[in-house]
Design an enzyme around this catalytic site. Structure first.
Site, PDB file in Angstrom:
ATOM      1  N   CYS A  92       0.658  -2.598  -4.346  1.00  8.68           N
ATOM      2  CA  CYS A  92       0.694  -1.637  -5.339  1.00  8.68           C
ATOM      3  C   CYS A  92       0.261  -1.909  -6.839  1.00  8.68           C
ATOM      4  CB  CYS A  92       2.090  -0.743  -5.267  1.00  8.68           C
ATOM      5  SG  CYS A  92       1.882   0.842  -6.056  1.00  8.68           S
ATOM      6  N   HIS A 129       2.467   0.656   0.213  1.00  8.50           N
ATOM      7  CA  HIS A 129       3.534  -0.051   0.401  1.00  8.50           C
ATOM      8  C   HIS A 129       3.854  -0.280   1.610  1.00  8.50           C
ATOM      9  CE1 HIS A 129       5.109   0.496  -3.835  1.00  8.50           C
ATOM     10  NE2 HIS A 129       4.684   1.651  -3.803  1.00  8.50           N
ATOM     11  N   GLU A 168       5.719  -2.102   3.121  1.00  7.63           N
ATOM     12  CA  GLU A 168       7.311  -2.254   3.323  1.00  7.63           C
ATOM     13  C   GLU A 168       8.014  -0.703   3.757  1.00  7.63           C
ATOM     14  OE1 GLU A 168       6.168  -2.530   0.424  1.00  7.63           O
ATOM     15  OE2 GLU A 168       7.177  -1.574  -1.275  1.00  7.63           O
TER      16      GLU A 168
END
Lengths: 223, 266
Positions: A91, A194, A196
């Site tokens: 990001c 993202h 994750e």
């Protein structure tokens, strides 16, 4: 879900660089989920001991760069790359890899990739972009191994990088207009989304990054 | 490409267990919230919402612990609501790994909280949850829906549509709109309420309360103009999977993230 066989990642350590911007815990847990030890570090010595580095980041570009310089990460990251070890920016952590950004008053970046970071060319769509979007791979890479084309990832961004060298582009997405989603200039990588928070596709990408770190480590040891 | 429409399982949590009642009472036990959220992630849920429905002043630790456990195991964005009364409460939940926080009663009590949170975390982290109930009062420009708080026990006198507009002006990045008349009834979302709010604000609106069939989910997006649909009992008791819901949306021409039928690139 996606996990590397533990034998491959045993002893592997990917450090998450802490400069006070962003949700580090989610990155740490996602890496643990794919079988990688991921300490959150804030000093150069601990970072250099790792086999790979992740530069996360949520917030504004100028503030991020101020903190990166204050912590002298602007020296650490190029040194880490020069030793051949992989770095992944996530990001805002991807955006700062570029030369500059026009966010707020504007700021210089790390300049590890050629190009500027500008507002998304979103047309009538809402900014920031918040949500899932498709990413199309522009070529093959160990970072995208096993990922379908296109894949879905979770984005939260108002800005995007305009790459100068088309060779640095690995994944493209569309939000009003095409924008840079993933970059690769091995051993440097960056994802605008993202991973994750992007379920199986995101975890797979993190596992792939870990595999890249494993291979670099193995090659260094065999020298 | 316009943003994909989202399907969001909602987990109402009481003392660490998922519960789902009818019209906010008559609760049944439906399992461990984090285990359920993991299952929904695997099935293709786009996000998950955890609402601590029995939040009291001393259980901030409970929601922080829930956020931590969720972040350990769930790799899609998730929202935590219930018992968040200050920027500090929100900070603790976000630090634990949550992506957004939902506020409801605390925002009605002190509307300034919305702006304070948006200032510190950005609007994208702030979800204003509104529980609305139909009233006969449509006089003086009132919409006919009123805001209730404390799980539907307290009548606030606030007009639901006006409150949604004010919430967005103050910095809310998303509206989670629950029809209390429909909640738990399986009669479908309140289309008129949802459309009125969705058309009145510039941020995404999540339709909630009353989904009983897959057609209801489609209607929530297609007819009620919601950007996302919140689903609870329809999934919790195994009537439908998230994947089936995604297919129903896709068949109706709605753009959603599909997790199957992937041809892996070589």
């Amino acid at each position: 879900m996606t996990a590397l066989p533990s034998a491959e990642t045993s002893g592997l350590e990917i450090a998450i660089l802490d400069y006070g911007m962003g949700n580090l815990r989610s990155v740490e847990k996602a890496l643990e989920h794919v079988g990688v030890q991921a300490p959150i570090v804030s000093d150069a010595e601990a970072a250099h001991a790792a086999d790979g580095l992740i530069l996360p980041g949520v917030g504004a570009f100028p503030e991020a760069m101020r903190r990166i310089r204050e912590a002298r990460y602007d020296e650490l990251i190029p040194e880490f790359l020069a030793s051949g070890k992989p770095v992944l920016g996530i990001c805002l952590g991807m955006q700062v890899l570029f030369e500059s950004s026009s966010e707020h008053e504007g700021a210089w970046g790390l300049g590890l990739l050629q190009g500027r970071v500008e507002s998304l060319d979103a047309g009538d769509l809402k900014v920031p972009q918040l949500g899932w979007n498709e990413v199309r791979w522009t070529r093959s890479s160990p970072l995208t191994e096993g990922l379908p084309n296109p894949s879905y990832f979770y984005f939260a961004n108002s800005f995007s990088a305009r790459v100068v060298n088309r060779d640095d582009l690995l994944g493209e997405s569309d939000y009003g207009a095409p924008f840079t989603a993933v970059v690769e200039k091995a051993p440097l990588y960056g994802a605008q989304f993202h991973p994750e928070k992007s379920s199986t596709h995101g975890l797979r990408m993190l596992a792939n990054f870990a595999k890249i770190c494993v291979d670099v480590k193995a090659a260094a040891l065999s020298k | 490409m316009p943003p994909l429409k989202r399907i969001i399982p909602c987990l109402d949590v009481d003392n660490g267990r998922v519960v789902k009642g009818t019209n906010f009472v008559d609760l049944r036990d439906a399992g461990d919230p984090v285990e359920l959220a993991e299952r929904y992630d695997e099935e293709g849920a786009d996000e998950v919402v955890f609402l601590d429905i029995t939040a009291t002043s001393d259980d901030r630790d409970t929601i922080v612990e829930l956020a931590r456990r969720a972040a350990d195991n769930v790799f899609i964005p998730f929202t935590i609501g219930g018992g968040i009364r200050s920027v500090e409460d929100a900070q603790a939940v976000l630090d634990a790994g949550a992506d957004k926080v939902a506020i409801n009663s605390s925002a009605v009590k002190r509307p300034g909280l919305i702006g304070e949170m948006a200032e510190v975390f950005g609007s994208q982290c702030v979800v204003l949850a509104i529980d609305a109930k139909h009233t006969s009062d449509t006089a003086r420009g009132r919409s006919g829906w009123e805001v209730f708080t404390a799980g539907g026990r307290i009548e606030t006198g606030l007009d639901a549509v006006a409150w949604a507009i004010e919430g967005v002006e103050r910095g809310a990045g998303e509206i989670l709109l629950t029809s209390m008349d429909r909640d738990g009834t399986k009669d479908g979302y309140d289309i008129e309420l949802t459309r009125t709010v969705a058309d009145a604000v510039s941020v995404p609106v999540i339709a909630s309360g009353g989904a009983g069939t897959l057609d209801d989910l489609v209607a929530g997006v297609a007819d009620a103009h919601a950007d996302a649909v919140l689903v609870a009992s329809l999934f919790h008791f195994g009537e439908y999977t998230v994947s089936q819901a995604k297919h129903a949306m896709q068949d109706a021409g709605i753009n959603v993230r599909m997790v199957e039928s992937e041809h892996v690139a070589s």
